[in-house]
Design a protein around this motif. Sequence first.
Motif, PDB file in Angstrom:
ATOM      1  N   ARG A 146      10.767   3.645  -1.749  1.00 52.81           N
ATOM      2  CA  ARG A 146      10.324   2.238  -1.821  1.00 52.81           C
ATOM      3  C   ARG A 146       9.385   2.130  -3.008  1.00 52.81           C
ATOM      4  N   PHE A 182       3.789  -7.753   2.209  1.00 55.99           N
ATOM      5  CA  PHE A 182       5.046  -7.661   2.944  1.00 55.99           C
ATOM      6  C   PHE A 182       5.668  -9.046   3.166  1.00 55.99           C
ATOM      7  N   TYR A 225       9.175  -8.455   9.663  1.00 60.82           N
ATOM      8  CA  TYR A 225       9.586  -7.056   9.510  1.00 60.82           C
ATOM      9  C   TYR A 225       9.220  -6.276  10.763  1.00 60.82           C
ATOM     10  N   LEU A 263       9.205   7.435   1.484  1.00 59.18           N
ATOM     11  CA  LEU A 263       8.528   7.216   2.756  1.00 59.18           C
ATOM     12  C   LEU A 263       9.476   7.491   3.914  1.00 59.18           C
ATOM     13  N   PRO A 306       0.842  -1.204   0.000  1.00 59.87           N
ATOM     14  CA  PRO A 306       0.000   0.000   0.000  1.00 59.87           C
ATOM     15  C   PRO A 306       0.874   1.249   0.000  1.00 59.87           C
ATOM     16  N   THR A 354       7.414  -4.043  17.423  1.00 60.35           N
ATOM     17  CA  THR A 354       7.006  -5.422  17.204  1.00 60.35           C
ATOM     18  C   THR A 354       7.678  -5.950  15.949  1.00 60.35           C
ATOM     19  N   ARG A 355       7.968  -7.228  15.929  1.00 65.43           N
ATOM     20  CA  ARG A 355       8.441  -7.899  14.718  1.00 65.43           C
ATOM     21  C   ARG A 355       7.264  -8.699  14.175  1.00 65.43           C
ATOM     22  N   VAL A 356       6.835  -8.314  12.998  1.00 58.26           N
ATOM     23  CA  VAL A 356       5.650  -8.903  12.395  1.00 58.26           C
ATOM     24  C   VAL A 356       6.046 -10.110  11.551  1.00 58.26           C
ATOM     25  N   HIS A 357       5.560 -11.282  11.943  1.00 59.26           N
ATOM     26  CA  HIS A 357       5.862 -12.503  11.196  1.00 59.26           C
ATOM     27  C   HIS A 357       4.767 -12.783  10.181  1.00 59.26           C
ATOM     28  N   ILE A 358       3.516 -12.642  10.614  1.00 58.63           N
ATOM     29  CA  ILE A 358       2.382 -12.795   9.707  1.00 58.63           C
ATOM     30  C   ILE A 358       1.723 -11.420   9.619  1.00 58.63           C
ATOM     31  N   GLY A 359       1.974 -10.738   8.518  1.00 59.82           N
ATOM     32  CA  GLY A 359       1.431  -9.382   8.374  1.00 59.82           C
ATOM     33  C   GLY A 359       0.667  -9.246   7.078  1.00 59.82           C
ATOM     34  N   LEU A 360       0.846  -8.097   6.425  1.00 59.85           N
ATOM     35  CA  LEU A 360       0.162  -7.902   5.149  1.00 59.85           C
ATOM     36  C   LEU A 360       0.751  -8.849   4.096  1.00 59.85           C
ATOM     37  N   PRO A 361      -0.091  -9.427   3.220  1.00 56.96           N
ATOM     38  CA  PRO A 361       0.431 -10.301   2.163  1.00 56.96           C
ATOM     39  C   PRO A 361       1.499  -9.629   1.311  1.00 56.96           C
ATOM     40  N   ASN A 375       8.697   1.590   9.595  1.00 54.29           N
ATOM     41  CA  ASN A 375       9.500   0.363   9.576  1.00 54.29           C
ATOM     42  C   ASN A 375      10.931   0.753   9.965  1.00 54.29           C
ATOM     43  N   ILE A 414       7.893  -3.118  12.937  1.00 54.08           N
ATOM     44  CA  ILE A 414       7.089  -1.888  12.962  1.00 54.08           C
ATOM     45  C   ILE A 414       7.379  -1.236  14.302  1.00 54.08           C
TER      46      ILE A 414
END
Lengths: 388, 131
Positions: B120, B77, B83, B125, B5, B68-75, B99, B85
Amino acid sequence: MAGRMSAPARITGLGSTGAGDFETSTAMSLHAEAAFAAIADAGLLPHDIDAILGAYSLVEPQAMMATAFMEYSGLKPAIAMTISNAGATAAMMVMQAAMLVEQGYCRHVLVVAGDNRLSGLRSGAGAAIAALGAHKQWELPWGMTVPAAYALVASRYLHEYDVSPEQLAAIPVTQRRHASLHPLAHKRTPINVQDVLASRMIASPLRLLDCCPNSDGGAALIVSAADASKDTRAGGVAVLGAGQGNTHEYIVAAPSLTQFGCKQSAAQAFARASVAPGDIYVAEIYDSFTITLAVGLESMGLFEKGEAGQAAARGDLGLGGRLPCNTHGGLLSFGHSGAAGGLFHFVEAVEQLRGVCGERQVKDAELAFVHGDGGILGAHCSVILGRC
Amino acid sequence: MTDKPVPTPTPESAPFWTAARDEGRLAYQSCLNCARAQHYPRALCGHCGGKQLEWRQSSGRAVVYAATRVHIGLPSFKAEAPYDIVLVDVEEGFRMVLNVIGNPEDIAIGDAGRVVLRERDGTVLPQFERS
């Protein structure tokens, strides 16, 4: 501040489809099943309903959910309104329904919600829900999701308080034990602390078992005027007080990550009900994630800041403990069907006060506290119910 | 692979994105009535309701407030997962979601750094770079 109403509204009927994977369901069919069950439970007829309050659906979004349900079901109340405040919706619907009957606008309000977000969306559900809670311009571009936002809150909580992951894991374990005692719960297989800590990491520190599932389900309540409740089968459970506290929509704009509107909403509800936190027998508190429950409990004033994990580990939140909480399993294990998720908490609270919970029954329960939280801990509504 | 996005500038936020893209500057609004900074930009001051807001340049110096470290996030990403946040508090008194450059595993509350501007997929950004 005004105190308790002299003739408070009463919840006189309950309907619930339970939560699970219902392949043939639609959002509207779930509404209908729950609604007509509630009307029958109250001993009423469809034409007795003179108001409907509706919520929202991810699978079948409507501009006016209550009105869309009227059209679908053939119910014909004069009043139909839709409230869309994410997880706080159910509690806000009850608060609004109580006001309608206490003001004399109507006698029996149908409060209903339902969604087939599991069978209707499958893997799309996660993506749809995840994007809802993130600001499109200032959060989503950085990969924000609802679990990530709650994880940010949890990261701050763990930083500020001396609590271990094992202690917090006792929360989902306790709720799963409760759900295993409820025939209509979505997730009933018992889990232990090791299972929670070994479950896959979603967004640190939140793991899979710290997050509620997506479930199909629908639920409904009938909220009746005090004098109209004599027309109902069981007389009802009184809505003694309600309160709200609202601060933000998105985590980037949250004024605090440790103090939320639940403090205010609970205080207002207790004050209006003339009830103290220590008087509560059973609590049904919104639990989209482990951290949501921890934060909510501490705001009630019954546990100190940072103490919820220890309390859970001690057994305080379990049946037989100091404050049995989410005795149906909560969102974490009973299931989450959108706005109906919050209504499941109300159904359980009323069943506790009716004394019909069987193995889940909190002995002699007279007063229940129900809490809903919407968005990213930004919208809060608390309701106190009492046996009549 | 779905595209990540991207922010869509609005009349209120256009100066922020123009400063970022064309001038390499991190801009923020300062209220001439109550002297508080705000982010994200609005048509009025979110603190006092004042209508006189001035765009200023931020030093970018910031500290991590939550992480936080996002393991399951937006598709979109998925390739970058896990990643980071972070919520960072920027020196002038406002907070941002960003990020972290390099996606360090040990990103932590209290880490100091700067908000930097990075491209990016063709969009500039703000991101957080640890010192």
